[in-house]
Design an enzyme around this catalytic site. Structure first.
Site, PDB file in Angstrom:
ATOM      1  N   CYS A  38       0.861  -1.177   0.000  1.00 54.43           N
ATOM      2  CA  CYS A  38       0.000   0.000   0.000  1.00 54.43           C
ATOM      3  C   CYS A  38       0.904   1.235   0.000  1.00 54.43           C
ATOM      4  O   CYS A  38       2.123   1.132   0.135  1.00 54.43           O
ATOM      5  CB  CYS A  38      -0.952   0.003   1.202  1.00 54.43           C
ATOM      6  SG  CYS A  38      -0.126  -0.151   2.806  1.00 54.43           S
ATOM      7  N   TYR A  55       2.915  12.111 -12.315  1.00 53.54           N
ATOM      8  CA  TYR A  55       1.506  12.313 -11.993  1.00 53.54           C
ATOM      9  C   TYR A  55       1.407  13.032 -10.664  1.00 53.54           C
ATOM     10  O   TYR A  55       2.323  12.979  -9.836  1.00 53.54           O
ATOM     11  CB  TYR A  55       0.750  10.983 -11.930  1.00 53.54           C
ATOM     12  CG  TYR A  55       1.184  10.062 -10.815  1.00 53.54           C
ATOM     13  CD1 TYR A  55       0.606  10.110  -9.551  1.00 53.54           C
ATOM     14  CD2 TYR A  55       2.216   9.139 -11.009  1.00 53.54           C
ATOM     15  CE1 TYR A  55       1.026   9.270  -8.527  1.00 53.54           C
ATOM     16  CE2 TYR A  55       2.644   8.298  -9.996  1.00 53.54           C
ATOM     17  CZ  TYR A  55       2.037   8.368  -8.752  1.00 53.54           C
ATOM     18  OH  TYR A  55       2.448   7.539  -7.740  1.00 53.54           O
ATOM     19  N   ASP A 262      -2.796  -2.317  -2.622  1.00 52.59           N
ATOM     20  CA  ASP A 262      -2.316  -1.250  -3.507  1.00 52.59           C
ATOM     21  C   ASP A 262      -3.036   0.067  -3.256  1.00 52.59           C
ATOM     22  O   ASP A 262      -2.993   0.960  -4.093  1.00 52.59           O
ATOM     23  CB  ASP A 262      -2.425  -1.640  -4.978  1.00 52.59           C
ATOM     24  CG  ASP A 262      -1.621  -0.715  -5.895  1.00 52.59           C
ATOM     25  OD1 ASP A 262      -0.534  -0.276  -5.488  1.00 52.59           O
ATOM     26  OD2 ASP A 262      -2.097  -0.396  -7.007  1.00 52.59           O
TER      27      ASP A 262
END
Length: 320
Positions: A38, A55, A262
């Site tokens: 995570c 991003y 994730d």
């Protein structure tokens, strides 16, 4: 520590925000379950995003991560450095420190990292370094950098987390196989699930895992699936086209598999997964209680908390 200056960030246009109201899983996770993959994003005002990032996400900080952990019934987490933070591990380290013994970290470092810097990360709870070969997320890691860093982290007992596309394995296999540290492969090496579990590409990946000291994360079905999640009709069996691939890995390498959410699911473009549904996906890839105990508790505990009492880290043989 993050920057003392207040910085405002605008998310990448079209950015999909994570689901802030995930469903409650119908599956009860075994005590001691570890989410072994995570992330945290910022918050940007405290931990600015890297200038070289490809991003800009919406903030998803440690408090949200801990709330999700508790909602899903997860005990511990492994926080993997997000590419939007580059090699500034401050946000990840802050989350790991705040969680105490309930978290470990995976860092991003450059080849010139010093032994003192690595020792500081180790003290904070970091146990590995991630290398990303997906050029759409970062400038791909030169293999020479990988070799240099691996030599530096080996004395600490750390491992290398590797993220690559399935098509990259031919080029990377020789380099990865020669590294002096264990490997953890993200998301099953991103197989093409339309080509079949018995296809040559996935068979090659399985042979690679079999020949080397490799652990595999059977994570991110939402990234690999072509069929996607089910319609909103009460069906909890999602991402069915990924199931045969993950189940094969669990069957063949039951003592070297890991699972993770994730969260908060960066860079997804077609849908944002329900984390409760991802938990309910687990029995489809690990259909027995023993397989789930190894996947969720015994294996990640052995890798990240090796000093825990043995009865915490080993599977119960009596489990069906």
């Amino acid at each position: 520590m993050g920057s003392a200056d207040t910085v405002s960030f605008t998310p990448t246009p079209g950015w999909r925000d994570h689901d802030r109201r995930p469903s409650t899983p119908t599956v009860a996770l075994p005590a001691g379950t570890v989410d072994a993959h995570c992330h945290v994003f910022g918050p940007g005002e405290a931990f600015p995003y890297a200038p070289e990032r490809k991003y800009t996400p919406t903030d998803a900080g440690r408090e949200e991560l801990f709330a999700l952990r508790d909602h899903l019934g997860i005990h511990r987490t492994v926080v993997v450095q997000a590419t939007c933070h580059g090699a500034d591990n401050s946000a990840m380290v802050d989350a790991v420190r705040a969680a105490g013994d309930r978290a470990r970290g995976i860092a991003t470092v450059r080849p010139d990292v010093t032994d003192a810097e690595l020792a500081g990360l180790h003290e904070a709870g970091v146990r590995g370094v991630r290398f990303n070969f997906l050029s759409r997320l970062v400038e791909a890691t030169p293999v020479r950098d990988l070799a240099v860093v691996a030599q530096k982290i080996a004395p600490l007992g750390w491992h290398a987390v590797i993220y690559f596309e399935a098509s990259d394995l031919d080029e990377l296999e020789g380099v990865l196989g020669a590294l002096p540290v264990p490997l953890v492969i993200d998301h099953m090496g991103r197989p093409d699930v339309t080509r079949g579990v018995d296809g040559s590409a996935f068979s090659h990946f399985l042979r690679f895992v079999d020949r080397h000291d490799v652990w595999v994360k059977v994570s991110c079905p939402e990234r690999l699936s072509v069929t996607g999640p089910p319609a909103l009709d009460g069906e909890r069996n999602a991402y069915r086209d990924v199931v045969p691939f993950a189940r094969r890995v669990v069957e063949e390498f039951g003592d070297r598999v890991l699972w993770g959410t994730d969260w908060p699911h960066p860079n997804l473009t077609d849908h944002m997964p329900d984390d409760g549904l991802l938990v309910d996906h687990i029995p489809h890839i690990a259909p027995t209680a023993r397989a789930r105990q190894r996947l969720l508790v015994a294996n990640p505990t052995r890798l990240y908390w090796p000093d825990d009492p043995p009865d915490t880290a080993v599977e119960t043989e009596a489990l069906p």
